[in-house]
Write a protein that holds these residues in place. Sequence first.
Motif, short mmCIF file in Angstrom:
data_model
loop_
_atom_site.label_atom_id
_atom_site.label_comp_id
_atom_site.label_asym_id
_atom_site.label_seq_id
_atom_site.Cartn_x
_atom_site.Cartn_y
_atom_site.Cartn_z
N ALA A 64 29.57 81.77 -20.41
CA ALA A 64 29.00 82.57 -21.50
C ALA A 64 29.44 84.03 -21.39
O ALA A 64 29.84 84.66 -22.38
N LEU A 65 29.39 84.57 -20.18
CA LEU A 65 29.76 85.97 -19.97
C LEU A 65 31.24 86.20 -20.26
O LEU A 65 31.62 87.17 -20.93
N GLN A 66 32.09 85.31 -19.77
CA GLN A 66 33.53 85.47 -19.98
C GLN A 66 33.90 85.31 -21.45
O GLN A 66 34.75 86.04 -21.97
N LEU A 67 33.27 84.37 -22.13
CA LEU A 67 33.56 84.16 -23.54
C LEU A 67 33.14 85.37 -24.37
O LEU A 67 33.84 85.79 -25.29
N ALA A 68 31.97 85.93 -24.07
CA ALA A 68 31.52 87.13 -24.78
C ALA A 68 32.51 88.28 -24.56
O ALA A 68 32.83 89.03 -25.50
N ASP A 69 33.00 88.41 -23.34
CA ASP A 69 33.96 89.47 -23.04
C ASP A 69 35.27 89.25 -23.79
O ASP A 69 35.84 90.18 -24.36
N ASN A 70 35.76 88.00 -23.79
CA ASN A 70 37.00 87.70 -24.51
C ASN A 70 36.85 87.92 -26.00
O ASN A 70 37.76 88.43 -26.67
N ALA A 71 35.69 87.51 -26.55
CA ALA A 71 35.46 87.70 -27.99
C ALA A 71 35.39 89.18 -28.35
O ALA A 71 35.77 89.58 -29.45
N ASP A 89 42.32 83.50 -33.17
CA ASP A 89 41.76 84.26 -32.05
C ASP A 89 40.47 83.62 -31.56
O ASP A 89 40.24 83.47 -30.34
N ILE A 90 39.60 83.25 -32.49
CA ILE A 90 38.32 82.64 -32.12
C ILE A 90 38.55 81.28 -31.47
O ILE A 90 37.92 80.94 -30.45
N ASN A 91 39.45 80.48 -32.05
CA ASN A 91 39.74 79.17 -31.48
C ASN A 91 40.30 79.28 -30.07
O ASN A 91 39.98 78.48 -29.19
N ASP A 92 41.17 80.28 -29.85
CA ASP A 92 41.73 80.48 -28.51
C ASP A 92 40.64 80.84 -27.51
O ASP A 92 40.64 80.37 -26.37
N ALA A 93 39.71 81.68 -27.93
CA ALA A 93 38.61 82.07 -27.04
C ALA A 93 37.74 80.86 -26.69
O ALA A 93 37.33 80.68 -25.54
N LEU A 94 37.45 80.02 -27.68
CA LEU A 94 36.66 78.82 -27.43
C LEU A 94 37.39 77.83 -26.54
O LEU A 94 36.80 77.21 -25.65
N THR A 95 38.69 77.70 -26.76
CA THR A 95 39.48 76.81 -25.90
C THR A 95 39.50 77.31 -24.47
O THR A 95 39.39 76.53 -23.51
N ILE A 198 23.00 82.80 -22.14
CA ILE A 198 23.46 83.72 -23.18
C ILE A 198 24.16 84.92 -22.55
O ILE A 198 23.95 85.24 -21.38
N ALA A 199 24.98 85.58 -23.36
CA ALA A 199 25.65 86.81 -22.93
C ALA A 199 26.06 87.57 -24.18
O ALA A 199 26.23 86.99 -25.26
N ALA A 200 26.21 88.88 -24.05
CA ALA A 200 26.61 89.71 -25.20
C ALA A 200 27.49 90.84 -24.72
O ALA A 200 27.30 91.39 -23.63
N MET A 201 28.47 91.20 -25.55
CA MET A 201 29.38 92.30 -25.26
C MET A 201 29.68 93.06 -26.56
O MET A 201 29.91 92.44 -27.61
N SER A 202 29.68 94.38 -26.47
CA SER A 202 30.07 95.19 -27.62
C SER A 202 31.58 95.10 -27.80
O SER A 202 32.33 95.05 -26.82
N VAL A 203 32.01 95.09 -29.05
CA VAL A 203 33.45 95.06 -29.34
C VAL A 203 34.10 96.29 -28.73
O VAL A 203 33.64 97.41 -28.91
#
Length: 227
Positions: A64-71, A89-95, A198-203
């Motif tokens: 969760a943390l890594q995906l939020a960071d990548n997104a 971009d979103i599909n790559d992050a999910l993959t 859950i995890a969250a990151m600002s753009v």
Amino acid sequence: MTAIAASAAPLAALRRFVRPVLADRRGVQLIEFAIGLPILTTLSLGGAEITNYATTRMRISQVALQLADNAARMGNGTLLAAKTITENDINDALTGAGQQAGNLDLYKRGRVIISDLEPMANPNTDKKYKIVWQRCRGDKTSHASSYGVAGATNISGIGGKSKFNAQDDNATMFVEVYYEYKPLIRTALSPSTTMVEIAAMSVRDRRDLTGGDKGVYNTANAPVSRC
């Protein structure tokens, strides 16, 4: 006297039989082992189960943390222009999240939800926010986001009691990972079989929040992981 002697004879015979039995110590260790084995087995299996559960939960949390960071980092563009994001971009992050989860079979046993949280206005004096878009992946489609769906407006944040929000003219990537844990040995004492992290990151960089489909472009006709 004859009757008393006759009744005492069986008792004496019983004593003669019991006395050597009570004095015999052969097999004591075997009996102790037989009594202690179920307890030892329960403790060993319980310890292994708790360790496996804690390790799995930590791995899901890291996903969760890594995906939020990548997104929060994804996007294309120059330093002078607002970056754009695409469905690719979103599909790559999910993959990437699925690859990171490895043998957990994340998308067979769970569901991953990415939410784009943005302020209602700029400046956001009312401190109200909206979920502009969501993307999901995973076979457990019965699990909807526990924190809001795309199109939600005038919310005070996202993420339960410790709500995450977004800065003015920016977005926050909020990730929810739902996973159905498979115990090593399924018993009544096994931990809960479901976990949510859950995890969250600002753009990170300035992002184009208005173009495409609510800020997401799809010029390559890529599949859209809608919820």
